[in-house]
Design an enzyme around this catalytic site. Structure first.
Site, PDB file in Angstrom:
ATOM      1  N   CYS A   6       0.957  -1.228  -0.004  1.00 54.82           N
ATOM      2  CA  CYS A   6       0.099   0.074   0.083  1.00 54.82           C
ATOM      3  C   CYS A   6       0.866   1.131   0.077  1.00 54.82           C
ATOM      4  CB  CYS A   6      -1.022   0.034   1.246  1.00 54.82           C
ATOM      5  SG  CYS A   6      -1.816   1.507   1.604  1.00 54.82           S
ATOM      6  N   CYS A  15      -0.228   3.874  -6.331  1.00 53.60           N
ATOM      7  CA  CYS A  15      -1.429   3.258  -5.319  1.00 53.60           C
ATOM      8  C   CYS A  15      -1.680   2.011  -6.014  1.00 53.60           C
ATOM      9  CB  CYS A  15      -2.525   4.310  -5.705  1.00 53.60           C
ATOM     10  SG  CYS A  15      -3.982   3.414  -4.780  1.00 53.60           S
TER      11      CYS A  15
HETATM   12  N1  DGL Z   1      -3.997   0.758  -1.892  1.00 54.45           N
HETATM   13  C1  DGL Z   1      -3.835   2.022  -1.351  1.00 54.45           C
HETATM   14  C2  DGL Z   1      -2.500   2.736  -1.690  1.00 54.45           C
HETATM   15  O1  DGL Z   1      -1.496   1.931  -2.448  1.00 54.45           O
HETATM   16  C3  DGL Z   1      -4.862   3.062  -1.731  1.00 54.45           C
HETATM   17  C4  DGL Z   1      -6.070   2.675  -0.893  1.00 54.45           C
HETATM   18  C5  DGL Z   1      -6.462   3.599   0.361  1.00 54.45           C
HETATM   19  O2  DGL Z   1      -6.678   4.768   0.068  1.00 54.45           O
HETATM   20  O3  DGL Z   1      -6.653   3.146   1.333  1.00 54.45           O
HETATM   21  O4  DGL Z   1      -2.178   3.916  -1.588  1.00 54.45           O
END
Ligand code: DGL
Length: 269
Positions: free
Chosen positions: A74, A187
Site C-alpha cells: 500500500c 497506488c
Molecule cells: N492501496 C492504497 C495505496 O496503495 C490506496 C487505498 C487507500 O486509500 O486505502 O495507496
C-alpha cells in the site's frame, strides 16, 4: 526453514492483491498470507496518526503467522508508516515507493516524472524524497487522485466508462501540461487503470508500483537468504470486514480466474 515461512502482505483493502499477483507471477513457490484491512479502507484520506495505528494492527495480525518478511503493499501505508514499522518490528520490510521511485529515475529521459497517488501519499512527499535521494536533478510532479480508489473498488475501471474517463482526464491534464515522460501509478489500486491511462497519455512510460515491488522483493529476499519456496505453496487471505465481498472482487485484482478462500481475521487457523 524458509520454505515453511510466509511472506506477509498487507494493504488497506483489495489493492494490494495487484502486488500479490506480481509476487505469484515471479515467485510461484512462495507461501503468502495476505491481510486487507477492509474495515478501515481507504487509508488515503486519513491522518498520519490514524494510518500508523492501522499499520501497527495490520502487522500484529500478520505476526500470528510464521513470517520471513512483510510487504507493505500500500503506497499510503509505505509512505506514512514504513519508518515506524521498521523501528518497532523485528522483520525485514519491503515496500512499493522505493522500487517505483528507482524505476522512474532510470526510465525518464526528460527528467520530468509524474506521480498519481492518494492524498496521504502525495502530502507525505514520499516519492519526491525517494526520487530526490536517487537524483536531485529530477523533477517530480505529484497529483492526488482521491476519487480513483472508490471508482476502482466499484468496478468502474473499464474502457468506455464515461465516469472514470472523465475523472482520469481531469486528474491527468496537469501532468500532460507539464510534459512528463514517465508516470508512476503510486497506488496499488491503479494498475487496473493501466490501459485507460495509456490511452490518455500515449508515449508516456507508465510504472506500476506493484510490478516493480515484486521484483525488488525477490532481489531483496535473495540478498537476505530468505528466498526459497515450496512446490505446494500456501496462499491465505484475511480481511477485517466482509470476506464475501472481498472474495467476489479478488479475481479481478489477481488478474485471473483464481478463486480465493477469504476469511475474517477472527477465523484465523
Ligand atoms: N492501496 C492504497 C495505496 O496503495 C490506496 C487505498 C487507500 O486509500 O486505502 O495507496
Amino acid at each position: 526453514m524458509n520454505d515453511e515461512k510466509y511472506i506477509g502482505v498487507f494493504d488497506s483493502g483489495i489493492g494490494g492483491l495487484t502486488v500479490v499477483k506480481s509476487i505469484m507471477d515471479i515467485m510461484p513457490d512462495e507461501n503468502i498470507v495476505y491481510y486487507g484491512d477492509t474495515a478501515h479502507v481507504p487509508y488515503g484520506n486519513r491522518s498520519k496518526g490514524q494510518i500508523i495505528n492501522y499499520v501497527n494492527d495490520d502487522i500484529l495480525f500478520l505476526q500470528k503467522f510464521n513470517l520471513k518478511a512483510i510487504v507493505i503493499a500500500c503506497n499510503t501505508a509505505d509512505s506514512i508508516a514504513r519508518e515506524y514499522a521498521e523501528n518497532k518490528f523485528d522483520l525485514p520490510f519491503f515496500g512499493v515507493v522505493e522500487p517505483a521511485s528507482a524505476e522512474a529515475a532510470i526510465t525518464t529521459r526528460n527528467g520530468k516524472i509524474g506521480v498519481i497517488a492518494t492524498n496521504a501519499t502525495v502530502n507525505s512527499r514520499a516519492y519526491e524524497n525517494a526520487i530526490g535521494r536517487i537524483n536531485k536533478e529530477l523533477t517530480v510532479i505529484s497529483k492526488a487522485c482521491p476519487l480513483l480508489v472508490p471508482l476502482v473498488e466499484n468496478n468502474r475501471f473499464k474502457k468506455n466508462d464515461s465516469v472514470i474517463e472523465t475523472v482520469l482526464n481531469e486528474y491527468l491534464e496537469p501532468l500532460k501540461a507539464e510534459k512528463i515522460d514517465t508516470l508512476v501509478l503510486g497506488c496499488t489500486h491503479y494498475p487496473l487503470l493501466y490501459d485507460l491511462i495509456s490511452d490518455i497519455m500515449p508515449g508516456t512510460k507508465i510504472i506500476s508500483s506493484s510490478v516493480v515491488a515484486a521484483n525488488a522483493l525477490k532481489k531483496g529476499m535473495i540478498e537476505l537468504g530468505l528466498y526459497g519456496g515450496n512446490v505446494s505453496a500456501q496462499r491465505k487471505f484475511y480481511v477485517s470486514d466482509n470476506p464475501e465481498l472481498f472474495g467476489s472482487k479478488a479475481s479481478t485484482f489477481l488478474g485471473s480466474d483464481m478463486k480465493v478462500s477469504v476469511k475474517h481475521i477472527s477465523e484465523i487457523d
